[in-house]
Design a protein around this motif. Sequence first.
Motif, PDB file in Angstrom:
ATOM      1  N   TYR A 197     -16.453   3.418   8.337  1.00  0.00           N
ATOM      2  CA  TYR A 197     -16.261   2.574   9.375  1.00  0.00           C
ATOM      3  C   TYR A 197     -15.117   2.963  10.208  1.00  0.00           C
ATOM      4  CZ  TYR A 197     -18.774  -0.961   6.467  1.00  0.00           C
ATOM      5  OH  TYR A 197     -19.685  -1.361   5.703  1.00  0.00           O
ATOM      6  N   GLY A 242      -8.709  -3.733  -4.602  1.00  0.00           N
ATOM      7  CA  GLY A 242     -10.133  -3.446  -5.279  1.00  0.00           C
ATOM      8  C   GLY A 242     -11.220  -4.361  -4.916  1.00  0.00           C
ATOM      9  N   GLY A 263     -14.717   0.161  -3.334  1.00  0.00           N
ATOM     10  CA  GLY A 263     -13.956  -0.669  -2.446  1.00  0.00           C
ATOM     11  C   GLY A 263     -13.453  -0.051  -0.925  1.00  0.00           C
ATOM     12  N   LEU A 264     -12.719  -0.600  -0.206  1.00  0.00           N
ATOM     13  CA  LEU A 264     -12.463   0.055   0.987  1.00  0.00           C
ATOM     14  C   LEU A 264     -11.149   1.045   0.809  1.00  0.00           C
ATOM     15  CD1 LEU A 264     -12.489  -3.323   2.990  1.00  0.00           C
ATOM     16  CD2 LEU A 264     -14.269  -1.664   2.766  1.00  0.00           C
ATOM     17  N   VAL A 302     -12.115   3.901   7.938  1.00  0.00           N
ATOM     18  CA  VAL A 302     -12.073   3.250   6.551  1.00  0.00           C
ATOM     19  C   VAL A 302     -13.249   3.541   5.988  1.00  0.00           C
ATOM     20  CG1 VAL A 302     -11.889   1.165   5.063  1.00  0.00           C
ATOM     21  CG2 VAL A 302     -10.655   1.387   7.100  1.00  0.00           C
ATOM     22  N   TRP A 361     -14.677  -4.535  13.951  1.00  0.00           N
ATOM     23  CA  TRP A 361     -15.250  -3.250  12.891  1.00  0.00           C
ATOM     24  C   TRP A 361     -16.533  -3.009  13.556  1.00  0.00           C
ATOM     25  CZ3 TRP A 361     -13.350  -1.876   7.752  1.00  0.00           C
ATOM     26  CH2 TRP A 361     -12.091  -2.442   7.243  1.00  0.00           C
ATOM     27  N   GLY A 362     -16.784  -1.449  13.233  1.00  0.00           N
ATOM     28  CA  GLY A 362     -18.100  -1.127  13.717  1.00  0.00           C
ATOM     29  C   GLY A 362     -18.928  -1.382  12.689  1.00  0.00           C
ATOM     30  N   VAL A 373      -1.766   2.419   4.863  1.00  0.00           N
ATOM     31  CA  VAL A 373      -2.689   1.079   4.823  1.00  0.00           C
ATOM     32  C   VAL A 373      -3.320   1.134   3.360  1.00  0.00           C
ATOM     33  CG1 VAL A 373      -4.653  -0.037   5.531  1.00  0.00           C
ATOM     34  CG2 VAL A 373      -3.187   1.234   7.226  1.00  0.00           C
ATOM     35  N   TRP A 409      -8.674   3.472   3.220  1.00  0.00           N
ATOM     36  CA  TRP A 409      -8.252   3.880   4.664  1.00  0.00           C
ATOM     37  C   TRP A 409      -7.996   5.313   4.599  1.00  0.00           C
ATOM     38  CZ3 TRP A 409      -3.476   5.869   6.457  1.00  0.00           C
ATOM     39  CH2 TRP A 409      -3.431   5.602   7.932  1.00  0.00           C
ATOM     40  N   PHE A 467      -5.570  -1.254   0.279  1.00  0.00           N
ATOM     41  CA  PHE A 467      -6.284  -2.425   0.046  1.00  0.00           C
ATOM     42  C   PHE A 467      -6.452  -2.571  -1.197  1.00  0.00           C
ATOM     43  CE2 PHE A 467      -8.869  -2.933   4.063  1.00  0.00           C
ATOM     44  CZ  PHE A 467      -8.623  -1.754   4.583  1.00  0.00           C
ATOM     45  N   GLN A 505     -16.072   3.498   2.417  1.00  0.00           N
ATOM     46  CA  GLN A 505     -16.449   2.715   1.197  1.00  0.00           C
ATOM     47  C   GLN A 505     -17.875   3.496   0.583  1.00  0.00           C
ATOM     48  OE1 GLN A 505     -18.127  -1.341   1.893  1.00  0.00           O
ATOM     49  NE2 GLN A 505     -17.055  -1.955   0.034  1.00  0.00           N
ATOM     50  N   TYR A 552     -11.288  -8.765   0.174  1.00  0.00           N
ATOM     51  CA  TYR A 552     -10.558  -7.709   0.002  1.00  0.00           C
ATOM     52  C   TYR A 552      -9.017  -8.093   0.577  1.00  0.00           C
ATOM     53  CZ  TYR A 552     -14.236  -4.577  -1.114  1.00  0.00           C
ATOM     54  OH  TYR A 552     -15.331  -3.963  -1.603  1.00  0.00           O
TER      55      TYR A 552
END
Lengths: 125, 112
Positions: A95, B105, A44-45, A37, A115-116, B101, A47, B103, A39, B89
């Motif tokens: 991540y 925002g 935001g995140l 994932v 998570w790492g 997958v 995938w 997410f 960022q 999130y």
Amino acid sequence: QVQVVQSGAEVKKPGSSVKVSCKASGGTFRNYTISWVRQAPGQGLEWMGRIIPILGITNYAQKFQGRVTVIADKSTTTAYMELSSLRSEDTAVYYCARGQFDESSVYETYYFDYWGQGTLVTVSS
Amino acid sequence: QSVLTQPPSVSGAPGQRVTISCTGSSSNIGADYDVHWYQQLPGTAPKLLIYDNNNRPSGVPDRFSGSKSGTSASLAITGLQAEDEADYYCQSYDSLSGSHVIFGGGTKLTVL
């Protein structure tokens, strides 16, 4: 005690590739998946893809198809994510994150319990 | 543009209750895929807060709760504390988007 430790920060030139590692310990490698994932700064995140290490099966987000490769080394319980043809927009914290996998039912969860710490990849000329 | 829509920010005073919404569609939340929530403190990795709509991992206070209905989900935080100030999130699975997958925002929670 589960630990997920990633490799250190990288600075790359546009057009090059980066390979980030993710070592998982404290659990059974065959019982989980590893997702990547990212960022971007202030964003935001997102995938990118995941691997089921015990089966070697990968799945990638369409956006990254052809540019990302995720592999896993069962002997060292380490996963790797390689992103090629880097551009400035790839500057982000990357991540790795662990999901659960049940080998007998071939069922996996799509939430991430560990998570790492993240790896900053900076793409700049 | 995220497939899951969250408000950019919410705020509340210490001790109050706040909710964060997460709106999806018929290909994700509405298709009965589970919703999960993460808390991200500044400069740190996301932390799993709620999984499978309304379950808390060990160690997460019961001040945090999740719910899901139709094509939406919500995260509720009661007894707001200064340490809750973070980004939140939501996440789910989508059968149609190019990324299975997905997410939201993200929502910035400010404790006044």
